[in-house]
Design an enzyme around this catalytic site. Structure first.
Site, PDB file in Angstrom:
ATOM      1  N   GLY A  19     -94.507 -28.465 -35.843  1.00 21.59           N
ATOM      2  CA  GLY A  19     -93.537 -28.420 -36.687  1.00 21.59           C
ATOM      3  C   GLY A  19     -93.583 -28.660 -38.294  1.00 21.59           C
TER       4      GLY A  19
ATOM      5  CB  ALA B  55     -91.483 -28.932 -33.432  1.00 22.64           C
TER       6      ALA B  55
ATOM      7  CE1 TYR C 123     -81.132 -33.493 -33.708  1.00 19.64           C
ATOM      8  CE2 TYR C 123     -79.935 -35.632 -34.358  1.00 19.64           C
ATOM      9  CZ  TYR C 123     -81.118 -34.968 -34.192  1.00 19.64           C
ATOM     10  OH  TYR C 123     -82.299 -35.398 -35.048  1.00 19.64           O
TER      11      TYR C 123
ATOM     12  CE  LYS D 197     -84.590 -35.044 -32.078  1.00 22.43           C
ATOM     13  NZ  LYS D 197     -85.772 -34.924 -32.058  1.00 22.43           N
TER      14      LYS D 197
END
Length: 342
Positions: free
Chosen positions: A10, A85, A157, A161
């Protein structure tokens, strides 16, 4: 070490670019993945802003987390992988799976290809969001033993994670064999921006500098991106980092109003738009009824998200800058690059 090669996934990302800078400075050769090779010039320009012109010591490979294509080429010849990424908040995700599936499958894809290439150690960039979410009020700082409680009130989100980090640890336990894993869990990452494409945490400072209406009662830990890169490098090379996760925070968390006062106090006229008025919680809740972007803020109102980086300091000898330094460096860089509203 001097001619070992490291893959940083990324390469357009804020943390990734500082990891590339730290690796180049330490003498490594670097490969980085991008979803489109047309962004190579942009990445090189941002690295130049950060003080590096690596030439052929940096190479680019086209690879996407959602496809196997390019990953065998990306890991070939590398000793280590820094994998950061991941999907980030863009507003384009329509449901939880849009966050979770690419994050989980992306981590597993990178780990599978890393294992096949006999990578020695993978350093995974996770997030504080895998630690702090969904808990009842804490009466101690969060640490590495904590995991977000996915049965609580957790953003997609944070869920992505948490599940993607857990999937990585499960992979290492089940089929990692000789390959090692270390994980970094940073709080909100600030520091000097290298261009107009920066992390979502930077927007907190930009919005204050641009004169947002006031300060919601939100608490946050901060860390400088240069120190996040340093802890990645330590986690890659330090023997004691094998099989460990490290929370990266510069110190005690701050309320947004405290951040505003720091900007006002240290930057003078440059920070003349920064608000110091605290927005009442009821007003934020009212606003969230009309503005979907504000809804995620509501569960954080009045919640202390303090955490400790004692483990990283003691185990790795990590010594980060203060949160105040990170805050000021962020604002100054936004001003220098003309990224603040006039």
């Amino acid at each position: 070490m001097q001619d070992e090669q490291v893959l940083v996934t990324g390469g357009t990302g804020f943390i990734a670019q500082y990891c590339i800078l730290a690796l180049l400075k330490a003498g490594y050769r670097v490969k980085t993945t991008v979803r489109t090779l047309s962004r190579e010039d942009e990445v090189r320009a941002q690295l130049k802003q950060g003080g590096a012109q690596p030439g052929d010591r940096l190479t680019f490979v086209k690879a996407d987390l959602t496809s196997d294509q390019g990953w065998s080429q990306a890991v070939a010849g590398c000793t280590f992988v820094m994998h950061g990424a991941s999907p980030t908040p863009t507003g384009q995700q329509s449901n939880e799976d849009d966050w979770i599936i690419p994050a989980v499958e992306g981590n597993l894809r990178v780990l599978r290809f890393a294992k096949a290439a006999n990578i020695k150690r993978v350093v995974l960039t996770s997030a504080f969001g895998a630690i702090c979410a969904g808990h009842p009020r804490m009466h101690r700082p969060f640490n590495e033993t904590d995991w977000s409680n996915l049965s609580g009130n957790v953003w997609p989100y944070q869920k992505s994670k948490t599940l993607s980090e857990q999937a990585a640890w499960d992979f290492i336990r089940r089929e990692g064999e000789e390959m090692e894993l270390a994980v970094i869990n940073p709080v909100a990452v600030l520091g000097p921006v290298l261009g107009a494409d920066y992390s979502h945490s930077i927007r907190l400072i930009k919005n204050l500098m641009d004169g947002q209406r006031g300060c919601p009662k939100i608490n946050c830990g901060f860390v400088d991106v240069r120190d996040v890169a340093d802890i990645h490098l330590l986690a890659m090379t330090h023997p004691a980092a094998k099989g460990e996760r490290f929370l990266a925070t510069a110190g005690d968390s701050l309320w947004i109003s405290q951040v505003a006062h720091i900007l006002r106090e240290k930057l003078g006229p440059l920070a003349h738009k920064v608000p110091t008025r605290i927005i009442p919680n009821w007003l934020v809740r009212l606003g969230a009824l009309k503005d979907p972007a504000m809804r995620g803020v509501v569960p954080l109102l009045g919640v202390n998200l303090n955490s400790t980086s004692a483990k990283a300091r003691q185990t790795l000898g990590w010594a980060p800058r203060s949160a105040e330094e990170a805050i000021i460096a962020t604002a100054q860089s936004l001003s220098k690059l003309g990224l603040l509203n006039a």
